[in-house]
Design an enzyme around this catalytic site. Structure first.
Site, PDB file in Angstrom:
ATOM      1  N   HIS A 116      -4.056   1.975   7.699  1.00 16.81           N
ATOM      2  CA  HIS A 116      -2.665   2.163   7.683  1.00 16.81           C
ATOM      3  C   HIS A 116      -2.337   3.369   6.898  1.00 16.81           C
ATOM      4  O   HIS A 116      -1.670   4.236   7.263  1.00 16.81           O
ATOM      5  CB  HIS A 116      -1.874   1.046   7.408  1.00 16.81           C
ATOM      6  CG  HIS A 116      -0.278   1.341   7.142  1.00 16.81           C
ATOM      7  ND1 HIS A 116       0.673   0.741   8.359  1.00 16.81           N
ATOM      8  CD2 HIS A 116       0.371   1.945   6.328  1.00 16.81           C
ATOM      9  CE1 HIS A 116       1.764   1.104   7.716  1.00 16.81           C
ATOM     10  NE2 HIS A 116       1.737   2.068   6.823  1.00 16.81           N
TER      11      HIS A 116
ATOM     12  N   GLY B  91       0.976  -1.083   0.058  1.00 15.80           N
ATOM     13  CA  GLY B  91      -0.234  -0.072   0.061  1.00 15.80           C
ATOM     14  C   GLY B  91       0.778   1.161  -0.064  1.00 15.80           C
ATOM     15  O   GLY B  91       1.990   1.089   0.420  1.00 15.80           O
TER      16      GLY B  91
ATOM     17  N   CYS C  80       6.251  -0.495   7.588  1.00 13.72           N
ATOM     18  CA  CYS C  80       5.920   0.717   6.672  1.00 13.72           C
ATOM     19  C   CYS C  80       7.294   1.129   5.916  1.00 13.72           C
ATOM     20  O   CYS C  80       8.358   1.196   6.456  1.00 13.72           O
ATOM     21  CB  CYS C  80       5.659   1.730   7.895  1.00 13.72           C
ATOM     22  SG  CYS C  80       5.105   3.435   6.805  1.00 13.72           S
TER      23      CYS C  80
ATOM     24  N   HIS D 243      -1.463   7.660   7.154  1.00 13.62           N
ATOM     25  CA  HIS D 243      -0.449   8.495   6.517  1.00 13.62           C
ATOM     26  C   HIS D 243      -1.121   9.773   5.871  1.00 13.62           C
ATOM     27  O   HIS D 243      -0.461  10.773   6.086  1.00 13.62           O
ATOM     28  CB  HIS D 243      -0.125   7.598   5.284  1.00 13.62           C
ATOM     29  CG  HIS D 243       1.221   6.625   5.405  1.00 13.62           C
ATOM     30  ND1 HIS D 243       2.368   7.103   6.209  1.00 13.62           N
ATOM     31  CD2 HIS D 243       1.257   5.516   5.397  1.00 13.62           C
ATOM     32  CE1 HIS D 243       3.063   6.208   6.461  1.00 13.62           C
ATOM     33  NE2 HIS D 243       2.557   5.124   5.950  1.00 13.62           N
TER      34      HIS D 243
HETATM   35  O1  GNR Z   1       4.255  -2.643   2.655  1.00 16.78           O
HETATM   36  C1  GNR Z   1       3.359  -2.791   3.572  1.00 16.78           C
HETATM   37  N1  GNR Z   1       3.038  -3.825   4.235  1.00 16.78           N
HETATM   38  C2  GNR Z   1       2.336  -3.674   5.504  1.00 16.78           C
HETATM   39  C3  GNR Z   1       2.101  -4.788   6.079  1.00 16.78           C
HETATM   40  C4  GNR Z   1       1.167  -4.725   7.347  1.00 16.78           C
HETATM   41  C5  GNR Z   1       0.238  -3.739   7.453  1.00 16.78           C
HETATM   42  C6  GNR Z   1       0.599  -2.493   6.690  1.00 16.78           C
HETATM   43  C7  GNR Z   1       1.444  -2.582   5.732  1.00 16.78           C
HETATM   44  S1  GNR Z   1       1.595  -1.138   4.544  1.00 16.78           S
HETATM   45  C8  GNR Z   1       3.051  -1.388   3.923  1.00 16.78           C
HETATM   46  C9  GNR Z   1       3.506  -0.252   3.028  1.00 16.78           C
HETATM   47  C10 GNR Z   1       3.416   1.131   3.489  1.00 16.78           C
HETATM   48  O2  GNR Z   1       4.019   1.539   4.364  1.00 16.78           O
HETATM   49  N2  GNR Z   1       2.449   2.035   3.374  1.00 16.78           N
HETATM   50  O3  GNR Z   1       2.337   3.126   3.891  1.00 16.78           O
HETATM   51 NI    NI Z   2       3.213   3.100   5.698  1.00 10.53          NI
END
Ligand code: GNR
Ligand code: NI
Length: 129
Positions: free
Chosen positions: A101, A12, A59, A105
């Site tokens: 999540h 994400g 993250c 941000h």
């Molecule tokens: O790549 C990501 N893996 C993830 C794993 C568990 C919960 C949330 C995430 S989001 C993260 C990518 C990211 O930091 N997006 O802002």
């Molecule tokens: Ni993140």
């Protein structure tokens, strides 16, 4: 944004992470990495405050750290697609976690904000080494 997410191997990405100041998030939790989801103006409504699930989250903005965050699993999501059409859904599991999540941000909130002060200080000293 999708390009950055795939390049970084993330599931994400929020617009604010690539210095783009719109309320947009992209997500792809598929194994094949070929199912991009784009949410414009995402709004989450918690349907059940007791449906909490802990998840070990990583993250892209905090490389190397993982934080266990407990979030509600029963949420309602309203968003617009790229054409401006309205949608509503009830995502669960990893998708629900990831959406929340990314919305964090957009609001300037990071995983570190979920840590206890002690763990936060430890992470900080590790990061400045
Ligand atoms: O790549 C990501 N893996 C993830 C794993 C568990 C919960 C949330 C995430 S989001 C993260 C990518 C990211 O930091 N997006 O802002
Ligand atoms: Ni993140």
């Amino acid at each position: 944004m999708l390009e950055t997410m795939y390049e970084e191997n993330g599931i994400g990405l929020a617009a604010s992470q690539v210095d783009f100041h719109e309320r947009i998030i992209v997500i792809d939790i598929s194994d094949e990495r070929n199912d991009p989801l784009i949410f414009v103006n995402p709004i989450v409504k918690v349907l059940d405050n007791k449906s909490l699930v802990p998840c070990e989250e990583g993250c892209l903005s905090i490389p190397g750290a993982s934080v266990e965050v407990t979030r509600p699993d029963k949420i309602q999501l309203n968003w617009l697609d790229v054409k401006g059409n309205e949608h509503e859904d009830n995502p669960q599991g990893l998708l629900a976690v990831c959406i929340q999540h990314e919305i964090d941000h957009l609001q300037g909130k990071l995983l570190v904000d979920y840590l206890s002060p002690l763990k936060r200080a430890r992470l900080k000293s590790k990061a400045t080494k």
